[in-house]
Design a protein around this motif. Structure first.
Motif, PDB file in Angstrom:
ATOM      1  N   GLY A 431       1.229  -1.393   0.109  1.00 36.47           N
ATOM      2  CA  GLY A 431       0.361   0.042  -0.285  1.00 36.47           C
ATOM      3  C   GLY A 431       1.278   1.451  -0.192  1.00 36.47           C
ATOM      4  O   GLY A 431       1.938   1.191   0.791  1.00 36.47           O
ATOM      5  N   ASP A 432       0.821   2.725  -0.283  1.00 40.81           N
ATOM      6  CA  ASP A 432       1.035   3.496  -0.919  1.00 40.81           C
ATOM      7  C   ASP A 432       1.564   4.902   0.640  1.00 40.81           C
ATOM      8  O   ASP A 432       2.815   4.717   0.568  1.00 40.81           O
ATOM      9  CB  ASP A 432       1.091   4.734  -1.507  1.00 40.81           C
ATOM     10  N   ASP A 471       0.545   4.831  -5.416  1.00 38.83           N
ATOM     11  CA  ASP A 471       0.229   3.359  -5.442  1.00 38.83           C
ATOM     12  C   ASP A 471       0.891   2.972  -6.484  1.00 38.83           C
ATOM     13  O   ASP A 471       0.690   3.283  -7.675  1.00 38.83           O
ATOM     14  CB  ASP A 471      -1.048   2.382  -4.906  1.00 38.83           C
TER      15      ASP A 471
END
Length: 518
Positions: A431-432, A471
């Protein structure tokens, strides 16, 4: 099986599916030493022993567009190039093609154009977008004509919607001769034939509605399913109300479905959930005390190397015999019923696969974990799977043991596939937020079940669209010869004879790649 921490990284050998030689299997001796940083555009870095070729990209047209669904990886509601987006154009919605399922069929299955030869080799994907407009695609691998290369399997209805969301996991069921797709947002499992026209059946009355992701079939026709639902967040230091609220309560389950008739899932069956006992007591969910669940001694022991614990399968739901889809009752909440049944919760078990050559005695499944450095950096939480984990489930002996305990370098495990009978491929989905916290993008790993050192075989890059939209993620890893017969199911070594390997680079340009051994 010897459990070990994922930090023991030395490159020696990885076997990965491809099509460059007769067996479709080749060695990787040179690893990728580091992951890519998050900042800016980054190129994919793959082991020099491997090569990859582009199979499809998000802007590719569909041969049978329907409503907003006109392209492979973007809805038709905005720009799809980095230049257009950078100049201020509204970006098209990325549809996030996920798990790949490869099939080799004996004859042309047909398609939207009557009489057209669509070939014999196909790659299916579910798309993870929401808004009631997720969909399924079929890449016709033998077709070069771009106007017939990619087929939409699930067109929109009269209201312009498919009424599907977050279609994620998929597999082929050789007993029903259908593809099965899961909806991660809590929708029904979908059953779709490989032949045209596709006639969908929703299995919500059979399997319930919850965040199913991974799905596989065993030789008895039983379905195994992984559930990906994040739990409530608590403070990483229970004594400090100002500490980060980043530790998640284990909240998702592993399931098994025993059908009454393996050739017809619509006749119902029994849904069960996995229960693990530690020191004689089952690990269960406590809605009124998430802190106790997160920091429990049982979770620590479950995630401890060189331990093994007994398992059982507890009954969640029994449909009774149903004769048709029309007879199905309303969908039920499988997650809540698993909690009520005393099943054991995990931190987002996204995916799993049976080990080839074990006759379905062993499967490996992962936990994605908390995907937050504030949780992972707390030792007590890291020891309980905050960075993610991979477990070995010995179905024959009814035992579970830790295979990999994640750390800051190897974590957030998502899709899994076996490249050969002893090499498990694992993708990361950090996940970013975690990308930014560690300035590190995702990697793809090869883990040996026989104790050989671990190998990073791909460091994922970040394309220009991904930089603008945020992302990136490697997903959908899939290694199979695609043959639809029972003898080539994922638990059998024969399923890797002449195998091909695919993965998806998601969130940016939404590209699907095939991997080859040089």
């Amino acid at each position: 099986m010897i459990s070990r921490n994922a930090s023991s990284i030395v490159a020696v050998l990885l076997l990965i599916g491809g099509t460059a030689n007769a067996s479709g299997i080749g060695p990787v001796n040179v690893p990728v030493p580091t992951a890519n940083p998050r900042d800016g555009v980054q190129f994919n870095r793959i082991s020099p022993d491997l090569a990859k070729t582009l199979v499809a990209k998000g802007a590719d047209p569909l041969e049978n567009p329907s409503g907003l669904i006109t392209r492979f990886g973007f809805l038709n509601n905005g720009a799809v190039t980095a230049d257009q987006i950078a100049k201020g154009a509204a970006a098209a919605t990325p549809t996030e093609p996920d798990k790949n399922t490869y099939l080799e069929l004996a004859r042309n299955p047909g398609g939207p154009v009557s009489g057209y030869d669509y070939g014999r080799h196909f790659l299916f994907q579910g798309h993870e977008n929401d808004g009631d407009i997720a969909y399924v695609t079929r890449i016709n691998l033998d077709v070069d004509d771009p106007s017939h290369r990619i087929t939409l399997v699930t067109p929109v209805g009269p209201d312009g919607l498919t009424h599907f969301n977050a279609i994620d996991g998929s597999t082929w069921d050789p007993f029903t001769k259908t593809l099965l797709f899961t909806q991660e947002d809590g929708g029904a499992v979908l059953q779709i034939p490989a032949t045209w026209p596709p006639r969908l059946a929703a299995l919500d009355g059979i399997l319930g509605t919850t965040g199913f992701e991974g799905i596989q079939v065993d030789p008895a026709g039983n379905l195994y399913l992984a559930e990906d639902i994040g739990g409530s967040k608590i403070h990483v230091d229970p004594g400090d109300p100002n500490s980060a609220k980043a530790a998640r309560q284990p909240n998702a389950f592993m399931y098994r479905f025993l059908p009454y008739d393996k050739t017809n899932l619509l006749k119902g069956g029994k849904l069960q959930a996995l229960q693990v006992s530690v020191d004689g007591s089952p690990i269960t969910f406590h809605a009124d005390d998430p802190e106790a669940d997160v920091f429990s001694q049982a979770q620590l022991l479950l995630h401890t190397p060189y331990t093994s614990w007994p398992i059982a399968w507890v009954l969640v739901h029994d449909t009774g015999v149903l004769d048709s889809a029309a007879a199905q009752p309303a969908g039920f909440d499988a997650n809540q019923m698993a909690k009520d049944a005393g099943a054991t919760p995990f931190k987002r078990p996204e995916n799993f696969q049976f080990q080839p050559g074990t006759n379905f005695r062993k499967l490996y499944f992962d936990e994605t974990g908390d995907t937050d450095v504030n949780s992972g950096n707390v030792l007590a939480l890291a020891q309980r799977g905050a960075w993610g984990s991979i477990f070995e489930l010995n179905v024959a002996r009814n035992k579970i043991s830790l295979f990999v305990l994640g750390d800051a370098e190897h974590n957030s495990f998502d899709n899994l596939a076996f490249a050969d009978p002893t090499t498990l491929l694992a993708e990361e989905d950090r996940g970013d937020s975690l990308h930014e916290q560690l300035n590190t993008l995702d990697s793809m790993w090869g883990y040996s079940v026989t104790g050989e050192p671990t190998v990073r075989w791909l460091a994922l890059g970040r394309d220009p669209v991904s930089v603008l939209l945020g992302d990136n993620e490697p997903t959908g890893i899939h290694v199979s010869n695609g043959k639809p017969g029972i003898g080539n199911m994922f638990g059998r070594a024969s399923g890797l004879d002449g195998a091909r390997a695919f993965f998806t680079q998601q969130h940016g340009m939404n590209e699907v790649w095939e991997i080859f051994y040089r």
